[in-house]
Design an enzyme around this catalytic site. Structure first.
Site, PDB file in Angstrom:
ATOM      1  N   GLU A  60       0.806  -1.225   0.000  1.00  0.00           N
ATOM      2  CA  GLU A  60       0.000   0.000   0.000  1.00  0.00           C
ATOM      3  C   GLU A  60       0.835   1.270   0.000  1.00  0.00           C
ATOM      4  O   GLU A  60       0.545   2.227  -0.719  1.00  0.00           O
ATOM      5  CB  GLU A  60      -0.950  -0.005   1.196  1.00  0.00           C
ATOM      6  N   HIS A 129     -11.228  -5.124   9.802  1.00  0.00           N
ATOM      7  CA  HIS A 129     -11.737  -4.896   8.445  1.00  0.00           C
ATOM      8  C   HIS A 129     -13.032  -4.097   8.397  1.00  0.00           C
ATOM      9  O   HIS A 129     -13.797  -4.241   7.438  1.00  0.00           O
ATOM     10  CB  HIS A 129     -11.942  -6.243   7.748  1.00  0.00           C
TER      11      HIS A 129
HETATM   12  C1  LIG Z   1      -2.440  -4.912   4.123  1.00  0.00           C
HETATM   13  C2  LIG Z   1      -3.481  -5.638   3.366  1.00  0.00           C
HETATM   14  N1  LIG Z   1      -3.657  -5.370   2.053  1.00  0.00           N
HETATM   15  C3  LIG Z   1      -4.603  -6.010   1.340  1.00  0.00           C
HETATM   16  C4  LIG Z   1      -5.413  -6.949   1.926  1.00  0.00           C
HETATM   17  C5  LIG Z   1      -6.502  -7.661   1.126  1.00  0.00           C
HETATM   18  N2  LIG Z   1      -6.086  -9.052   0.902  1.00  0.00           N
HETATM   19  C6  LIG Z   1      -6.504 -10.038   1.723  1.00  0.00           C
HETATM   20  S1  LIG Z   1      -5.817 -11.513   1.301  1.00  0.00           S
HETATM   21  C7  LIG Z   1      -4.963 -10.842   0.028  1.00  0.00           C
HETATM   22  C8  LIG Z   1      -4.100 -11.722  -0.817  1.00  0.00           C
HETATM   23  C9  LIG Z   1      -3.000 -12.374  -0.028  1.00  0.00           C
HETATM   24  O1  LIG Z   1      -2.387 -13.364  -0.797  1.00  0.00           O
HETATM   25  P1  LIG Z   1      -1.372 -14.386  -0.158  1.00  0.00           P
HETATM   26  O2  LIG Z   1      -0.489 -13.689   0.807  1.00  0.00           O
HETATM   27  O3  LIG Z   1      -0.694 -15.097  -1.282  1.00  0.00           O
HETATM   28  O4  LIG Z   1      -2.246 -15.394   0.698  1.00  0.00           O
HETATM   29  P2  LIG Z   1      -3.339 -16.425   0.130  1.00  0.00           P
HETATM   30  O5  LIG Z   1      -4.658 -15.710   0.212  1.00  0.00           O
HETATM   31  O6  LIG Z   1      -2.954 -16.771  -1.263  1.00  0.00           O
HETATM   32  O7  LIG Z   1      -3.307 -17.594   1.049  1.00  0.00           O
HETATM   33  C10 LIG Z   1      -5.224  -9.484  -0.085  1.00  0.00           C
HETATM   34  C11 LIG Z   1      -4.656  -8.597  -1.119  1.00  0.00           C
HETATM   35  C12 LIG Z   1      -5.222  -7.185   3.315  1.00  0.00           C
HETATM   36  N3  LIG Z   1      -5.991  -8.052   3.967  1.00  0.00           N
HETATM   37  N4  LIG Z   1      -4.249  -6.541   3.979  1.00  0.00           N
END
Ligand SMILES: Cc1ncc(C[n+]2csc(CCOP(=O)(O)OP(=O)(O)O)c2C)c(N)n1
Ligand SMILES: Cc1ncc(C[n+]2csc(CCOP(=O)(O)OP(=O)(O)O)c2C)c(N)n1
Ligand SMILES: [Mg+2]
Ligand SMILES: [Mg+2]
Lengths: 327, 331, 327, 331
Positions: A60, A129
């Site tokens: 971000e 959230h």
């Molecule tokens: C700081 C932040 N930015 C964005 C999000 C929204 N978000 C939730 S899960 C995610 C993807 C995360 O991907 P990964 O780390 O590969 O974990 P996976 O869901 O694939 O297990 C995002 C962008 C968040 N929760 N926190």
């Protein structure tokens, strides 16, 4: 006029601005192939291509900083923060770079940047959230803070944001995305900043809201009219920086009572600013202290009953109004 | 010194003279700033650049007018080497209306858009993503300009370092990351604040990386020319680590409890000005009289700057609310 | 009682707590060999060693996150943020982890952590380095926000912070560091949270401040007494979360007038909360609207004249009071 | 499969049976959660773990009771593999008072301190520094416990990844960084969000790093045993990248526009449960009846959990303000 959801109105605004101004481009997490976590940017990658609709890594602060840099170089980026909850991570860039560069550079550098973020509770997303932080952003000179309550305003205000030469924090309540409304299709349709909207006229009390809380206020006005024969005026601030206090003060001088409704926590929240300004400018007109109806002072719990008990409801607003008339 | 001498010959007296002059100018300018600070004519935080002059002079000479620069709060040297008016830089340090930032920014926040100098940034590492954005914009606007980002070794610890390098490589932005490694972030030796070497880390993002002697202006200049050519040709970002040393404390408030005077002396022996001077003399490109001319010119320019600053007016109180937001909205 | 500067009183508190409780340790940028950028931790590395006085890389978010983790594991870390200006970078950790874990985990995990930060303008550090954001932190449930105005309170409140089982945001105005005062040397000397301090009694108006602004309020009270024969009561809030509103309300019910003094920006600042609460609880006692004297709505400029024009002064406070009596 | 078979023989039917059972339990639990979500019995964000079971089961088996765990919001599998009561996990997903977080946390925020399970974290990468702090505390308290931190490939883009790895190596904290690389961060392929390979980057901090097949529970377990031994012996952090795949969308809201059903099918062919089952059968460690027993037990446990959740009471409204801060202050 076309009937559409706020989500679609926002997409229309983005489409029209991408077409109108080649300096405009979009950046954000999952705004491309995924279509945006609230589907606002759906289809835009296909229509405008990767150059102008960029998926970013989950970063971000870096993403906003890159938007600022691109804006300094004469482009007009839109950065989608996905949700306001993640914007804490970008706050330094927003406050120390985007908001201050124009002043610190003595007017040499301005940052035409639109930062969109989804806000609000009520979806059982739990404490991390479910933030409503419009007031936090409104505290910083140099920023503009926009928080539409309906589809038509959302389109007009977002298009207006791309005409601004400064950084605009554009906050969208998730509960409003699905709300339908008549939206002008005129590509030059703009809603000016700093102009509150009197949603309904009334004579006994002024209910003031923005973003999601406008709807609790409106429903409360209905209940007051039907059950209590109290005529409430409802004001939608639409932007809280700049803030249209004149409209609020004029209304309060007419009704002599005011209730502020907001989804954010009460303590140290923006409602305090509104309440204080009303007292400062309409002290002799007030028949009762200005009341604030806000989120209870707890992180929002996942459990539905607890979450709804914490969030401000139309019943809370009605109660606050009745208390005023009792005293 | 022999390599420097031979390089010196290649390059020609003209350019070398300019390098020497610029380094001398920065050195003198900074020494005077130190004095003015103790006299209370400059206030706030003041971070002097003495010892690192070869970095600023070597890097800026490799840029074109259309290129963009963002740097950190230790920015006087970069501003002067980029050609900002010493009078207006000094006036800014004194908080005067004629300053490059109208007296609003001070030492840490120098701006001159007409020179592509987009600012000194006082939040450590906050300008790294800005430089990626500047590079991105150049690509999108099909310009062949590059964005230079100058920062210190201590900045490498910040998360934005990581986010910026990653996105810069991903999007192939014409960004040059120039790390002035002066061995300390305030009082902490960089080896105690980073678990690895800076170039090793930068290279892990798949970015070309080089380490140079930051107290050798010719070495810095060579490295920067390569970096700029790489970025301008559309090959993406480039990372330069320049090993250097600051002679003064971190800021004027620094008690310097963390290092020995002896260490400072060791580095002064490798002084960038003395070395270039010696190399030019060995190459027969600098005689006594020319050097004395330079010294006098430097003295003149710095004294003029101070006088200009002193003579300049304070910004009027009525300007307090100027430049809060840029109005009106267009269209 | 020993006379010392606030800076030394803070150091004494840290020393005593490090000695009292082996769970206490200190982390931060340049708190070790450098001695702390405001010399608060000077000498502690030498006395307690690297294990308990840790220099960190420049990484605010990570540093606070590590402090949270260590606190979760039963230690009681103090993280020095150097200045509040850099705390934006750690805000997500402070708000989403430190403040919420106890609630979200249903009482299983608490975060006993002290986060110290220097705040305030007036030193010509310009816009990025002159924030006063006490109110921003006070907005978040789960946190405690402490802002001492003098040496004795600073020591007692900081020692008290290490007795707390939650995260305490401890904000030190840079202008207060050099202020001298009598400080108790009793190692059990504590100042309780949520207890405001009536610095001087008065009958005509209540002046409310915290952290640095307490001093503008006090100087204004002197001027009012000498030049205008107006008797001002001065209240130092000492902590703003928890907030001792009872003391404020009792005073306002006596004086019928209140002026809030703060270094932070007025718009959307903490003063609005105070003003609103005073109206809500003492409406019928108010002879005039509550006034707010705060920083002008601009990023603080480097130039001394401009900076001082922007910051609230005792003259501004006097003016605000006189306006009340004129109206 | 032959390596798996031989490993399987080494390990013994007992432990293997437990692995298989736990993976089957998580699989079934998650499938049921999906159904309950469509019925509106589970709400908010729900991130299912199906496909990744081998990671949770393999990693948790390498830990001791005294070790600490923080993970991300895709945390059901980790919770169950760590031995949290399925009844109380399910009750939490339903927001009930009997849930592991009293109904306050929901799917993304599971906590059970009695099991050293210090939470699921929904802010991407925010728990990485916490794991460094947990490790640091273990060292300072002279405990020989380790801190496990589980996160996804997408989290590597965040600045806190960088800050945490750096400080962890600097301070030699017994922290295990376990990256579940399921190829996507929401809808973005990790190759489009990272300019390099994850292990290459992690190694650049001077941290031992290994990549394993995250759909092979034995491989994961082996890697984790090495990592835990390394950290417990006081050698500092260790990085494990497990290549895996999620069968379901990112969350229940995911339209899955970014990947082809075919890709999912390819990965299902390498299913962790099927593979271990086959390996055990080949090694003569699993006969039909034992497998059927397991299936029935899983069915039973999951159904009991659902029933327990359904039967459990909602938290009372009077509890809204509970656990805001912990009082009183001590001493
Ligand atoms: C700081 C932040 N930015 C964005 C999000 C929204 N978000 C939730 S899960 C995610 C993807 C995360 O991907 P990964 O780390 O590969 O974990 P996976 O869901 O694939 O297990 C995002 C962008 C968040 N929760 N926190
Ligand atoms: C985000 C942030 N954290 C901390 C500081 C305080 N600070 C100012 S300069 C500095 C040291 C930076 O060292 P380095 O990057 O090596 O640059 P140098 O001063 O050595 O040129 C610190 C910690 C800051 N300005 N911003
Ligand atoms: Mg340095
Ligand atoms: Mg992933």
């Amino acid at each position: 006029m076309v009937e559409m959801r706020m989500r679609d109105a926002l997409r229309e605004a983005l489409r029209e601005e991408l077409i109108r101004d080649e300096r405009v481009f979009l950046m954000g997490e999952d705004i491309g192939a995924y279509g945006g976590s609230y589907a606002v940017t759906k289809g835009l990658l296909e229509e405008f291509g990767e150059e102008r609709v960029k998926d970013t890594p989950i970063a971000e602060s870096g993403m906003v900083g890159i938007g600022i840099g691109a804006a300094m170089a004469g482009l007009h980026p839109m950065v989608e923060m996905m949700t306001i909850n993640f914007s804490f991570l970008a706050l330094d860039q927003i406050v120390n770079s985007a908001a201050k560069l124009y002043h610190m550079s003595n007017g040499q550098i301005n940052v035409p940047l639109v930062i969109r973020m989804a806000s609000g509770g009520g979806s059982q997303l739990a404490a991390t959230h479910s933030h409503s932080l419009e007031g936090l952003y409104a505290h910083f000179p140099g920023l503009k803070v926009v928080c539409p309550s309906n589809a038509a305003d959302a389109k007009g205000l977002l298009k207006r944001a791309f005409r601004d030469q400064n950084t605009v924090i554009f906050i969208e309540h998730t509960a409003n995305y699905a709300l339908k409304g008549e939206v002008p299709d005129d590509p030059d349709y703009l809603v000016e900043f700093g102009v509150a909207n009197i949603l309904r006229e009334g004579s006994d009390v002024t209910l003031i809201g923005y973003s999601g809380s406008v709807h609790q206020a409106t429903r409360a006005a209905d209940m007051l009219a039907q059950q209590e024969e109290i005529s409430a005026e409802v004001i939608d601030l639409r932007t809280i920086r700049p803030l249209d206090m004149d409209t609020v003060i004029a209304s309060v001088k007419k009704t002599n009572r005011a209730v502020i409704v907001e989804d954010d926590w009460l303590f140290g929240g923006f409602g305090g600013e509104l309440s204080a300004q009303i007292m400062e400018r309409a002290f002799d007109w007030l028949d009762a202290p200005v009341a604030r109806v806000s989120c209870k002072d707890v992180p929002l719990p996942y459990n539905r009953n607890l979450e709804f008990a914490a969030l401000p409801s139309e019943e809370d607003v009605v109660e606050a109004v009745l208390r005023m008339f009792k005293e | 010194m022999t390599t420097e001498t031979s390089q010196a010959e290649k390059m020609g007296a003209e350019q070398l003279g300019l390098f020497l002059y610029q380094m001398m100018l920065i050195r003198r300018f900074e020494e005077k700033c130190g004095e003015l600070y103790t006299k209370g004519k400059i206030r706030g935080f003041l971070h002097l650049y003495t010892g690192q002059e070869a970095c600023a002079v070597g890097m800026m000479a490799a840029l074109a007018d259309r290129d963009k620069i963002v740097t950190h709060y230790r920015d006087h040297g970069h501003a002067l080497a980029r050609g900002l008016d010493p009078n207006r830089v000094m006036a800014e340090l004194m908080g005067k209306a004629t300053g490059v930032s109208g007296g609003r920014g001070g030492s840490m926040h120098l701006y001159d858009v007409s020179k592509g100098f987009l600012g000194g940034y006082a939040i450590v590492a906050a300008h790294l993503p800005l430089a990626v954005g500047l590079g991105l914009a150049a690509t999108m606007k099909k310009e062949d300009s590059v964005a230079l980002c100058v920062f210190g070794d201590g900045s490498v610890g910040e998360g934005e370092f990581h986010e910026s390098l990653n996105m810069s490589v991903l999007w192939k932005t014409p960004t040059i990351f120039f790390c002035e490694n002066n061995l300390y972030g305030m009082g902490v030796p960089f080896k105690e604040s980073l678990s690895t070497d800076i170039p090793k880390l930068a290279a892990a993002y798949n970015m070309p990386t080089v380490t140079v002697d930051g107290m050798d202006v010719l070495a810095v200049h060579e490295a920067m020319k390569t970096a700029v050519a790489h970025a301008r040709a559309g090959n993406g970002p480039y990372f330069v680590e320049a090993m250097t040393y600051r002679y003064r404390g971190h800021s004027m408030a620094d008690p310097e409890l963390y290092r020995l005077k002896d260490e400072v002396e060791q580095y002064r022996k490798r002084d960038c000005i003395e070395r270039l001077k010696a190399a030019m003399q060995a190459a027969g490109q600098l005689d006594e009289s020319r050097f004395n001319e330079m010294t006098e010119r430097v003295e003149q320019v710095v004294n003029d700057a101070i006088e200009f600053g002193e003579r300049s007016p304070q910004p009027g109180l009525e300007t307090l609310f100027d430049h809060l937001t840029k109005e009106p909205a267009n269209g």
